[in-house]
Each structure stands twice: as structure tokens, then as C-alpha cells.
Design a protein around this motif. Structure first.
Motif, PDB file in Angstrom:
ATOM      1  N   ASP A 191      68.029 -28.574 -14.559  1.00 28.34           N
ATOM      2  CA  ASP A 191      68.476 -29.959 -14.705  1.00 28.34           C
ATOM      3  C   ASP A 191      69.249 -30.477 -13.490  1.00 28.34           C
ATOM      4  OD1 ASP A 191      68.701 -29.158 -18.040  1.00 28.34           O
ATOM      5  OD2 ASP A 191      67.625 -30.937 -17.374  1.00 28.34           O
ATOM      6  N   GLU A 192      69.764 -29.569 -12.668  1.00 27.69           N
ATOM      7  CA  GLU A 192      70.481 -30.007 -11.469  1.00 27.69           C
ATOM      8  C   GLU A 192      69.535 -30.572 -10.420  1.00 27.69           C
ATOM      9  OE1 GLU A 192      74.511 -27.282 -11.212  1.00 27.69           O
ATOM     10  OE2 GLU A 192      72.814 -26.781  -9.930  1.00 27.69           O
ATOM     11  N   VAL A 193      68.294 -30.105 -10.428  1.00 23.08           N
ATOM     12  CA  VAL A 193      67.424 -30.440  -9.282  1.00 23.08           C
ATOM     13  C   VAL A 193      66.105 -31.089  -9.665  1.00 23.08           C
ATOM     14  CG1 VAL A 193      68.403 -28.648  -7.805  1.00 23.08           C
ATOM     15  CG2 VAL A 193      66.477 -28.080  -9.303  1.00 23.08           C
ATOM     16  N   ARG A 225      61.065 -40.806 -11.627  1.00 25.18           N
ATOM     17  CA  ARG A 225      62.426 -41.284 -11.384  1.00 25.18           C
ATOM     18  C   ARG A 225      62.628 -41.525  -9.884  1.00 25.18           C
ATOM     19  NH1 ARG A 225      64.927 -43.349 -15.756  1.00 25.18           N
ATOM     20  NH2 ARG A 225      64.150 -42.248 -17.581  1.00 25.18           N
ATOM     21  N   PRO A 226      63.587 -42.393  -9.511  1.00 24.62           N
ATOM     22  CA  PRO A 226      63.815 -42.653  -8.083  1.00 24.62           C
ATOM     23  C   PRO A 226      63.998 -41.376  -7.279  1.00 24.62           C
ATOM     24  CG  PRO A 226      65.064 -44.202  -9.401  1.00 24.62           C
ATOM     25  CD  PRO A 226      64.467 -43.220 -10.364  1.00 24.62           C
ATOM     26  N   ALA A 227      63.350 -41.331  -6.139  1.00 28.52           N
ATOM     27  CA  ALA A 227      63.408 -40.134  -5.296  1.00 28.52           C
ATOM     28  C   ALA A 227      64.824 -39.928  -4.770  1.00 28.52           C
ATOM     29  CB  ALA A 227      62.439 -40.281  -4.129  1.00 28.52           C
ATOM     30  N   GLY A 228      65.263 -38.666  -4.766  1.00 26.56           N
ATOM     31  CA  GLY A 228      66.532 -38.321  -4.140  1.00 26.56           C
ATOM     32  C   GLY A 228      67.749 -38.373  -5.030  1.00 26.56           C
ATOM     33  N   LEU A 229      67.594 -38.598  -6.334  1.00 27.77           N
ATOM     34  CA  LEU A 229      68.763 -38.653  -7.214  1.00 27.77           C
ATOM     35  C   LEU A 229      69.311 -37.269  -7.549  1.00 27.77           C
ATOM     36  CD1 LEU A 229      67.939 -41.474  -9.799  1.00 27.77           C
ATOM     37  CD2 LEU A 229      69.303 -41.605  -7.718  1.00 27.77           C
ATOM     38  N   LYS A 230      68.444 -36.308  -7.651  1.00 26.67           N
ATOM     39  CA  LYS A 230      68.880 -34.957  -8.015  1.00 26.67           C
ATOM     40  C   LYS A 230      69.450 -34.223  -6.796  1.00 26.67           C
ATOM     41  CE  LYS A 230      67.777 -34.629 -12.449  1.00 26.67           C
ATOM     42  NZ  LYS A 230      68.762 -34.276 -13.481  1.00 26.67           N
ATOM     43  N   LYS A 231      70.122 -33.128  -7.066  1.00 29.34           N
ATOM     44  CA  LYS A 231      70.760 -32.328  -6.020  1.00 29.34           C
ATOM     45  C   LYS A 231      69.732 -31.820  -5.012  1.00 29.34           C
ATOM     46  CE  LYS A 231      73.223 -27.915  -5.535  1.00 29.34           C
ATOM     47  NZ  LYS A 231      73.751 -26.742  -6.275  1.00 29.34           N
ATOM     48  N   ALA A 232      70.102 -31.854  -3.725  1.00 29.30           N
ATOM     49  CA  ALA A 232      69.226 -31.352  -2.664  1.00 29.30           C
ATOM     50  C   ALA A 232      69.340 -29.831  -2.571  1.00 29.30           C
ATOM     51  CB  ALA A 232      69.594 -31.986  -1.335  1.00 29.30           C
ATOM     52  N   ASN A 233      68.338 -29.217  -1.955  1.00 29.46           N
ATOM     53  CA  ASN A 233      68.439 -27.778  -1.698  1.00 29.46           C
ATOM     54  C   ASN A 233      69.189 -27.558  -0.389  1.00 29.46           C
ATOM     55  OD1 ASN A 233      66.615 -28.240   0.366  1.00 29.46           O
ATOM     56  ND2 ASN A 233      65.147 -26.706  -0.293  1.00 29.46           N
ATOM     57  N   TYR A 267      68.328 -27.089   2.567  1.00 34.75           N
ATOM     58  CA  TYR A 267      67.815 -27.791   3.746  1.00 34.75           C
ATOM     59  C   TYR A 267      67.974 -29.298   3.619  1.00 34.75           C
ATOM     60  CZ  TYR A 267      65.550 -23.405   5.148  1.00 34.75           C
ATOM     61  OH  TYR A 267      65.287 -22.121   5.535  1.00 34.75           O
ATOM     62  N   GLY A 268      68.584 -29.770   2.531  1.00 33.84           N
ATOM     63  CA  GLY A 268      68.761 -31.206   2.351  1.00 33.84           C
ATOM     64  C   GLY A 268      67.569 -31.900   1.731  1.00 33.84           C
ATOM     65  N   LEU A 269      66.610 -31.163   1.185  1.00 31.34           N
ATOM     66  CA  LEU A 269      65.386 -31.726   0.616  1.00 31.34           C
ATOM     67  C   LEU A 269      65.562 -31.972  -0.885  1.00 31.34           C
ATOM     68  CD1 LEU A 269      62.929 -29.280   2.401  1.00 31.34           C
ATOM     69  CD2 LEU A 269      63.458 -31.614   3.094  1.00 31.34           C
ATOM     70  N   HIS A 270      65.047 -33.114  -1.363  1.00 36.45           N
ATOM     71  CA  HIS A 270      65.169 -33.479  -2.773  1.00 36.45           C
ATOM     72  C   HIS A 270      63.807 -33.399  -3.474  1.00 36.45           C
ATOM     73  CE1 HIS A 270      69.265 -35.259  -2.490  1.00 36.45           C
ATOM     74  NE2 HIS A 270      68.895 -35.510  -1.242  1.00 36.45           N
ATOM     75  N   ASP A 271      63.866 -33.151  -4.783  1.00 35.21           N
ATOM     76  CA  ASP A 271      62.712 -33.292  -5.684  1.00 35.21           C
ATOM     77  C   ASP A 271      61.545 -32.383  -5.355  1.00 35.21           C
ATOM     78  OD1 ASP A 271      63.430 -36.768  -5.573  1.00 35.21           O
ATOM     79  OD2 ASP A 271      63.906 -35.410  -7.205  1.00 35.21           O
ATOM     80  N   LEU A 272      61.801 -31.261  -4.663  1.00 32.75           N
ATOM     81  CA  LEU A 272      60.721 -30.290  -4.487  1.00 32.75           C
ATOM     82  C   LEU A 272      60.375 -29.655  -5.833  1.00 32.75           C
ATOM     83  CD1 LEU A 272      61.896 -28.852  -1.107  1.00 32.75           C
ATOM     84  CD2 LEU A 272      59.607 -29.740  -1.512  1.00 32.75           C
ATOM     85  N   SER A 273      61.335 -29.641  -6.724  1.00 29.58           N
ATOM     86  CA  SER A 273      61.058 -29.242  -8.105  1.00 29.58           C
ATOM     87  C   SER A 273      61.031 -30.507  -8.957  1.00 29.58           C
ATOM     88  CB  SER A 273      62.132 -28.280  -8.628  1.00 29.58           C
ATOM     89  OG  SER A 273      62.019 -27.024  -8.006  1.00 29.58           O
ATOM     90  N   GLY A 274      59.925 -30.749  -9.657  1.00 30.12           N
ATOM     91  CA  GLY A 274      59.842 -31.859 -10.579  1.00 30.12           C
ATOM     92  C   GLY A 274      59.507 -33.183  -9.929  1.00 30.12           C
TER      93      GLY A 274
END
Length: 962
Positions: A857-859, A871-879, A881-888
């Protein structure tokens, strides 16, 4: 001067360890790790207190309990003007407090500038000849290292690797072989004694990926990592209460918090929920309570009423710090930089700006920037491109700053309205002044009339005097008449006497013997008579002159009296006219004042109403843009522009339309809109009237001129933000979720990957620019601009990547021959990630189950939390490397064909930068989606689909080689 109990938002120092509370658990865990491990990475979000934990927690305990001598090393950002290197900085700091190295060590290898040599010298000096573990290197803000040139970073890494992996460097061994008798037995023992060095590196979470650059030289760099998280409620309570109870020597006496006050404070700090607390806000509020309630008000118990408006305390903190800037011009420049340049108001988030950009665009020089950094309103960060960037020190300040900005803008608007009213008042004053002039003229006329009356009175007096003179003259005339008569009588008598004298003379002569005395008397009598005759003639002449003068004065008096009468009549007419003009001027003034007051009120109400309508219209247009209705948004914004109100907001919104139409090649439309935006902003861009702007760069420069921060935000909205992914080796795959993809080691070259999945805004711009078919938007939420684009095939994604390359003038990484596509991974053009690149980037050098966390749920947005939509891109926690939404969120197309045996081959025969199977019928997808369960969001899971499939859960993100 005695210190306060709360240091405020600045980091705790080593001298403040006795008031550093709330990190007991973290400190115990870190102490265990440092005592066990040689290298520890402490990472966490900026502003959580990593420096405080090192300065006031870890270093003092290790020095006291373990005998370690901590050496703090800060590199600071590299700039062109710096001549030092990161290795040189570390060595200088090591030499600072250490005794000179022993003579035998410098004789063995001369001019050796390595960490090993200076650490060995330090070890010998601190052990008193008996080498013992003693040195702890603490690298605070370690991300600054990577702003130095690559050659300098490599030299530092090699020198540090020598300390970790070499007992005695080869150059020292060779020197001993040449001079075997140079050292004594005790000196040889000291030389061979291992260096039990401990290293702690503190780094921001979003810069963790940079640590991979050290792995070729220091393979164990990321083996032991510790994440610093916000304070728990219990820890925050400890950080609030313990400094207040401390019996130390402070500026304020010990004090207490009422239970209600503590609950109010913690509730506010946790945003009304049982979530973790960041110490930045806590320190600002506690510092305020100590200074204003305890020190100034003299109360030793904090009440709930003291925290009636904690948000207001934060706002006042910002305004108080700004208020410390004495110069009004500098103070205003600082406010505009912070309130307009460093905050993206639409999304209520911080913005980062380069130092040069701040000085050039916002007029804030280095001295003022340093002042703002000292007040902890701004934070300076090293840029990977050299130099520094600046941002607001904490997210906590965003809301107070925006509130202060709104007040400032209202005050400026009020000042502008007051200026208008001042102009109206000046006009009224001019009318009043004119009336006063008329009044003075009337008064002058009245004065003339009074003077005329006085003149007439003077003339009457003068006439009386003239009459008196005439009477006197008449009297003199009468007197002269009688005198003339007397003179005539005297003359007659004189003649008679002359006759008698002649007779007497004749008689004398006749008698012939008159005496001489008688003759002389006769002559004297004759002379006297003649003299009296002359005097009588003179008196007669004077009497005649006086009579003439009296008549002349009488004539003048009559003339003066006539002139006075004439002037009296003229003055009376002027006075009456002046009084009439004065009454008319007063009437006009009162009417003008009434009309001006009515007009000012009506104008203010009209401007207020128009501004609100304009802002509402702009919001409507922004909603249309969010749903990709640009033509509708254009019409809406044109109606807003026609209102001539809220011009700054309308101009700002129009710039997005300028950017969109310019990027899609519609230069004519973009030129007209740019001209309108410039006029509304009160700027003259000197756009050619005949041809307009003819290339994309001109539009970019124009937008930057009008609103540089706006241009940066538009660029990030409509084009991918590319982040650097360091090369390296990692183990990918998982038999648990994909038996055809077993665990296998892969080595990858560095590359860049988009921070988020490609959004509808980005892909729609591509379709408008190229004429490509727009994706289907069957769902009501499909087409929301900041959501990842869906219903795109693998071929669509490839076309988009090639278009990005063409737009930037980069050599394409993807080529097409007939129906076949080929890729060259190391070209800088855009493309899709390979299967290996995608998973490598998603893992981020960690063992998390999902991209950035082991808590889904964090990512990730997936079936259980997405409410069945993207959902809007980038709302969840980044990994890391600073990348968002690689999961989900959406499945992401990869370059690779699907192949059953390909990964088994990689497991047995590792290959650098594997491009995937040469052929196949389906392409690989990764990441899971909004309508799938969480297990499919794991980084090791993959899916497949035919490349022409345009599913409602399929999207993509791009990468670049380098």
C-alpha cells in the motif's frame, strides 16, 4: 548567553546531546550496527534529523563508550571555482586535530597523499604506540560527494577501498624491501596493525541510487542500510517534555505542559491522525512556546489555549524570520522568491531552483541567500551538475508561506486600490484648490472694495484739507490785497515825499547853502521808500501764486474723489462675481466628491466581482485541460481574458495553452495567445507583428521570460522527467512467481528512466503534434491528464519514444525495417526498457518485494485500494532511485519478446545488457495494475501480451541509454 531548551528547526549539535530526545530506539539500533559493521548507510527523507542523530546522539555515545574518535567530514558541493578535491577535503579534516605523523612513516614513502597514510598516522598518535581501534569517519550529507567530477569521486573511492581491503599498501611493502632495516620491531608492529576503521554515511533517500557508483571499488557499500523514519507519538512526547523538565542551565526555568496542551500539540503535528511526526514542526512550536509563554509571559505551565492556533504559529515563524531582514527591498525580494518561485501553488509543493537562476530571475544575491539559509527558511543542496540548488527547508512551511503570500497579494491589491483612490483624492484636492483660488479672488475683491472705501474716505479727508487750503489761500489773497493797497498808499506817500524832497532840494538849491547832513537824509529817505515799494510788489505776486495753487489742489481733490467712486463700483461688481464663483465651485466640489466616492465603491465592487469570475473561469479552464479539452479551455480562457481582471492568474493559465499549441506546431495560435498573456502580465515581448514567432525555442524563451517557474512545471507536465539509474550487477527473477524466469545475475550499463509512467497529458500532446490516433477513453476517468495513459499498444509506445528522440534531435535508439523493429540500447534516443532494466530499476538495489517497499500500500495502486480506476502518477512513495508507480497503477510495456528458455540461458551464461530474445509473438509487461491483485505488483513478476493489444490496464514508461 545561556541556551534555550529547544534549538528550533536547526540540527542539534554535539553540545546539545543532553536535550536531544525522541530517538532512543533508533540510537540503540544504530549503535549495535556500528559496533558490528564497518560501513553503515543511514538514509531517510530530508528534514527528518539525520544530522541531529549523528551529532547529538551517535557520535557522543561512540566516543564515550567505545573510545572511538569521530571525525565529521562534509564535502559541500563542487563548483568550477573550487580547487580542492573530495579526497583532499577528507585528508585535511583528518589532519586537523591529529599530531604530525611519525618520522619513520614519512621516510618510508615520501609525499604519500592517501587516506591510509593519514589514518595510520592518526591511529599511531592516538594509541600512544599501542595501536587500538579508534577512528570513526562520519560523512554527513554524503550526496555532496557525487557533485564532484567523476575522476575525483573515483580517486576518493580507491583511496577509501585501500583502507578497507589492504593491510599494507604495495608501495609501503616495496619500500620495506628496499630498506629492511629502516624500522624497529615496535615500528613494524605499528605498521602491520590493521586499521579497524568504522564509516557512517548519511544520505537522503532520493539520492541513495548514487551510492551504486562506489560499488566497483567498495562492493559492500550498501550491505548495511538503516532508514530513519519520522518520530512516533511516544518519541515525539519524549522530545517535547524532556527538555522542559531538564534541570540544566538554560535561559528559562523548568516548566510543564498541561495534558490538554500536549494532546493538542501532538494531534496537530500528526495532522489529526495517529501517524508519525516530523521534528521540524515540533521544534518550531516548542521553541515558540518556550520564548513567548515561559520567557516573556512568565508562566511555567503550557495551557491548551497557548496552542489555539498552531498553524498561525508556523505562519508567524515564517513572517518573523522574513522580518529580520532590515532592508525593505531585500525583504520583498526574499518573499517573492519563496512565495512565488520556490512553491508550485497549484499542487502546493516545493520547487527547487538553481542559485544562478535565483540571482538572475528573482534578484536575490548570494549574501541574501546565505541569510535565508541561516534562518532555516531555505535549504541548500548540492547539484549533480555542480553548484547548489535551493528549496524551502520543509514541506511544513508550504501552507504558511502560501497563506502569507495571499495576505501580501491582498495588501498589494489594497495598496493598488488605495493608489487609485489617492489619484481620485488628488483630483478632488485640485478641485478644492481651484475653489480656494476662487475664494481668494473673492476675498481679494472684497479687500479692494474695502481699500476703495478707505481711499474714498482718504479722498474726502484730502478734499476737506484742499478746501481748508483754499480758504487759507483766500485769506492770503485778502491779506495780499490789503498789503497791495498799503503798498500803493506807501508808494503814493513815497511819491509825495519824493516831490516834497525835490521841492526841499529846490528850496535847498534855491537857498544855495543847505547843509550836507540834510541832503544825505533826503537821499536815505528816498532809498527807503523805493525798497518798501519793491517789497509791496513781491507780496502782491506771492498772493496771486497762492491763489492759483489753492485752485489746483481743489481740482485734484475733486478728480481723486471721482476715481474713488468709479473704483468702488468696479470692486463691488468683482466681489459679487467672485462670491458667485465660489458658491458654484463649492457645489461642484461636493458633487465631485459624492460622485468619486460612489465611483470608487462601485469600481472596487466591480473589480472584486470580475476578479472572482475570472478566477472561477480559469479554474473551469484548468478542469477542461485536465480532461484534455484544449479547445474548450481556450474559449474559456479567452472569455476570462476579456474580463480584464485577475490578470496574473489568467496570463499564467494562458501560458499553458501557448506551450501546448507551440509544441504541437500551431505557431499562429500560440503567437496570439502569447501576446495576450504578455499584455495581461504587463510585459512587452516585442513579438514581430507580421511573422510572429517561428520556432519552438522562441516560444520557450518567451514563456521563461514571463514566468520561468511556470515553464519548468509545464515541461515536467508534458514531457517525461528522466532520472539516472547507475549501472551495476544485481540478481533478478524468481522461481516462486515465474518458473521460466529463475534467479539470474545481470550486469547493466547506466541508463535513464522516466520518473513516472507516461501520462495522458504527455501522450495526448504527442498525438496532437503527429496526428496519431488518440487512445480510447471509454471509462469516465480515462483521459484525466495526470493519470497514466492506457489503451496503448507496444507499437504506440515505440512510436512515442521515437517522436521524443526526433523532438530533442537525438539519434533514434529504435529503427524499423519493414515490419521488424530493432533497438540499440546504448544510443541516447528514447526507447522502452528491457525486461532486465525494468526489474533492475524497480528493485533499486534493495530486496523489497515491491518497488520501494515491502508494504504494497505504500507504493502501489491495485485492486484493493484503487477503487477500480487509475490514479495520478507519482502519488505513492518512490523507490530508492526516485521512481514512482513501478508497482501497480498500469502494466508497463517492455522491449523484450517473451521467451521461455532465455532466462535459463542468462543464469548459466550471464550477459551484460541483455536485450531479450531475438523473436517471439508476445512482448513482456511488468508492474501489475489498478485492477489486479497485489501479488502481481511484485518486482519479480512479469506478464505477456501481443504487441498490438490496447488494453485498459496497459501503459508504459520510456528510458534512454547513455
Amino acid at each position: 548567553m545561556k541556551p534555550y531548551r529547544y534549538p528550533g528547526p536547526q540540527p542539534f549539535s554535539g553540545q546539545q546531546q543532553h536535550i536531544f530526545f525522541g530517538r532512543t530506539k533508533e540510537l540503540d539500533e544504530l549503535l549495535r550496527l556500528v559496533r558490528r559493521e564497518q560501513w553503515l548507510v543511514l538514509y531517510g527523507k530530508s528534514g527528518l534529523g539525520k544530522s541531529s542523530l549523528l551529532n547529538a546522539g551517535l557520535a557522543p555515545h561512540l566516543a564515550k563508550d567505545d573510545g572511538m574518535a569521530p571525525v565529521f567530514i562534509r564535502f559541500h558541493a563542487w563548483t568550477e571555482s573550487r580547487k580542492d578535491t573530495c579526497l583532499g577535503i577528507a585528508i585535511d579534516l583528518l589532519k586537523k586535530d591529529a599530531a604530525p605523523p611519525p618520522k619513520w612513516l614519512t621516510q618510508l614513502v615520501e609525499k604519500d597523499l592517501s587516506l591510509w597514510r593519514f589514518l595510520k598516522a592518526r591511529q599511531i598518535a592516538q594509541s600512544g604506540g599501542d595501536a587500538k581501534p579508534s577512528t570513526l569517519l562520519i560523512f554527513d550529507q554524503f550526496e555532496e560527494l557525487f557533485t564532484f567530477p567523476a575522476s575525483a569521486v573515483e580517486a576518493f573511492a580507491k583511496s577509501l577501498a585501500e583502507v578497507f581491503y589492504t593491510d599494507i599498501p604495495e608501495r609501503y611493502r616495496m619500500a620495506l624491501e628496499k630498506q629492511p632495516t629502516l624500522l624497529s620491531e615496535a615500528e613494524l608492529r605499528q605498521l602491520h596493525e590493521p586499521l579497524p576503521l568504522r564509516v557512517i554515511t548519511a544520505i537522503r533517500t532520493d539520492r541513495m541510487a548514487l551510492m551504486h557508483q562506489l560499488k566497483p571499488f567498495l562492493p559492500g557499500t550498501l550491505d548495511v542500510c538503516y532508514e530513519l523514519r519520522p518520530l512516533s507519538h511516544a518519541a515525539a512526547e519524549e522530545a517535547v517534555l524532556n527538555p522542559a523538565y531538564d534541570a540544566g542551565n538554560f535561559r528559562t526555568p523548568r516548566f510543564d505542559y498541561a495534558d490538554e496542551a500536549l494532546d493538542t500539540l501532538l494531534l496537530f503535528l500528526s495532522s489529526g491522525r495517529k501517524q508519525d511526526i516530523e521534528s521540524f514542526q515540533l521544534q518550531i512550536l516548542c521553541e515558540h512556546l518556550e520564548k513567548n509563554v515561559v520567557e516573556r509571559a512568565g508562566r511555567l505551565r503550557i495551557a491548551a489555549s497557548d496552542l489555539a492556533d498552531p498553524a498561525g504559529i508556523l505562519e508567524n515563524y515564517y513572517l518573523d524570520k522574513i522580518g529580520e531582514i532590515a532592508d525593505p527591498g531585500s525583504r520583498l525580494a526574499a518573499r517573492k522568491l519563496i512565495e512565488e518561485g520556490l512553491i508550485f501553488e497549484e499542487e502546493e509543493r516545493r520547487v527547487t531552483l538553481f542559485e544562478g537562476q535565483i540571482q538572475r530571475v528573482w534578484g536575490v544575491d548570494a549574501a541574501l541567500l546565505a541569510r535565508l539559509e541561516d534562518t532555516h527558511l531555505l535549504r541548500r543542496e548540492p547539484s549533480l551538475r555542480g553548484g547548489y540548488t535551493y528549496e524551502l527547508s520543509h514541506d511544513t512551511l508550504v501552507a504558511p508561506v502560501l497563506k502569507a503570500k495571499a495576505k501580501r497579494m491582498a495588501e498589494e491589491s489594497r495598496a493598488e486600490l488605495e493608489a487609485v483612490e489617492a489619484r481620485k483624492a488628488a483630483e478632488l484636492a485640485a478641485l478644492r484648490e481651484q475653489a480656494e483660488v476662487e475664494k481668494r479672488r473673492a476675498e481679494a475683491a472684497e479687500q479692494l472694495r474695502n481699500e476703495a472705501v478707505a481711499g474714498r474716505q482718504r479722498a474726502r479727508t484730502f478734499a476737506y484739507l484742499a478746501a481748508l487750503v483754499a480758504v487759507v489761500a483766500l485769506g492770503l489773497g485778502v491779506f495780499a490785497f490789503f498789503k497791495q493797497r498799503d503798498a500803493s498808499t506807501a508808494s503814493e506817500k513815497a511819491k509825495q515825499e519824493e516831490t516834497k524832497a525835490k521841492d526841499a532840494l529846490t528850496q535847498v538849491e534855491m537857498e544855495k547853502k543847505a547843509t550836507e547832513t540834510q541832503r544825505q537824509k533826503a537821499e536815505e529817505s528816498a532809498a527807503l521808500a523805493k525798497q518798501k515799494a519793491i517789497e509791496a510788489e513781491a507780496a502782491n505776486t506771492l498772493a496771486q501764486a497762492n491763489l492759483i495753487r489753492a485752485k489746483t489742489e481743489e481740482t485734484r481733490a475733486k478728480a481723486a474723489l471721482a476715481q474713488v467712486e468709479m473704483e468702488k463700483s468696479a470692486t463691488e461688481a468683482q466681489r459679487q462675481k467672485a462670491e458667485e464663483n465660489y458658491r458654484l465651485a463649492q457645489d461642484k466640489t461636493q458633487e465631485a466628491e459624492k460622485q468619486a466616492t460612489t465611483a470608487s465603491l462601485a469600481l472596487a465592487e466591480q473589480q472584486k466581482a470580475l476578479a472572482e469570475i475570472a478566477r472561477r473561469t480559469v479554474r473551469d479552464a484548468q478542469t477542461q485541460i485536465y480532461h484534455l479539452d484544449y479547445e474548450g479551455a481556450l474559449a474559456t480562457l479567452q472569455s476570462a481574458a476579456a474580463l480584464q481582471a485577475a490578470q496574473a492568474e489568467v496570463s499564467d493559465a494562458l501560458l499553458e495553452m501557448v506551450f501546448f499549441y507551440a509544441e504541437t506546431g500551431k505557431f499562429d495560435r500560440a503567437t496570439g495567445l502569447l501576446d495576450t498573456a504578455a499584455q495581461l502580465a504587463g510585459r512587452d515581448l516585442t513579438i514581430p507583428k507580421t511573422s510572429g514567432l517561428t520556432n519552438l525555442k522562441d516560444f520557450h524563451d518567451a514563456i521563461k521570460t514571463l514566468q520561468p517557474a511556470r515553464f519548468d512545471s509545464l515541461l515536467a507536465r508534458y514531457f517525461p522527467v528522466m532520472l539516472s539509474i547507475p549501472g551495476g550487477t544485481d540478481t533478478l527473477g524468481s522461481e516462486e512467481y515465474d518458473t521460466e524466469r529463475p534467479r539470474h545475475a545481470v550486469t547493466l550499463s547506466p541508463f535513464k528512466m522516466a520518473k513516472t509512467e507516461t501520462t495522458w497529458w504527455q501522450y495526448y500532446l504527442f498525438c496532437e503534434a503527429t496526428g496519431n490516433e488518440k487512445p480510447e477513453t471509454a471509462n469516465s476517468w480515462a483521459g484525466d491528464g495526470d493519470n497514466p495513459v492506457t489503451n496503448v499498444s507496444w507499437y504506440d509506445a515505440v512510436e512515442y519514444a521515437n517522436w521524443l528522440s526526433e523532438r530533442e534531435g537525438a539519434e533514434k535508439a529504435i529503427s524499423k525495417t519493414g515490419d521488424e523493429y530493432a533497438v540499440q540500447l546504448h544510443k541516447v534516443g528514447y526507447r522502452l526498457p528491457t525486461d532486465a532494466e525494468w526489474e533492475y530499476a524497480a528493485r533499486g538495489g534493495t530486496d523489497f518485494e515491491y518497488a520501494g517497499s515491502s508494504e504494497v500500500d505504500e507504493v502501489a495502486w491495485y485492486a484493493s485500494n484503487s477503487r477500480f480506476r487509475t490514479r495520478p502518477a507519482g502519488l505513492k512513495k518512490a523507490n530508492t532511485y526516485g521512481l514512482h508507480d513501478l508497482s501497480g497503477n498500469v502494466w508497463e510495456w517492455c522491449w523484450d519478446w517473451y521467451g521461455k528458455n532465455y532466462y535459463e540461458q542468462l543464469r548459466t551464461s550471464p550477459k551484460k545488457d541483455p536485450p531479450g530474445p531475438d523473436s517471439g509473438s508476445s512482448r513482456v509487461l511488468h508492474g501489475g495494475s489498478w485492477n489486479y491483485d497485489d501479488d502481481l505488483c511484485q518486482v519479480s513478476f512479469r506478464s505477456v501480451s501481443i504487441p498490438s493489444n490496447r488494453g485498459g490496464s496497459n501503459g508504459f514508461r520510456v528510458v534512454q541509454g547513455r
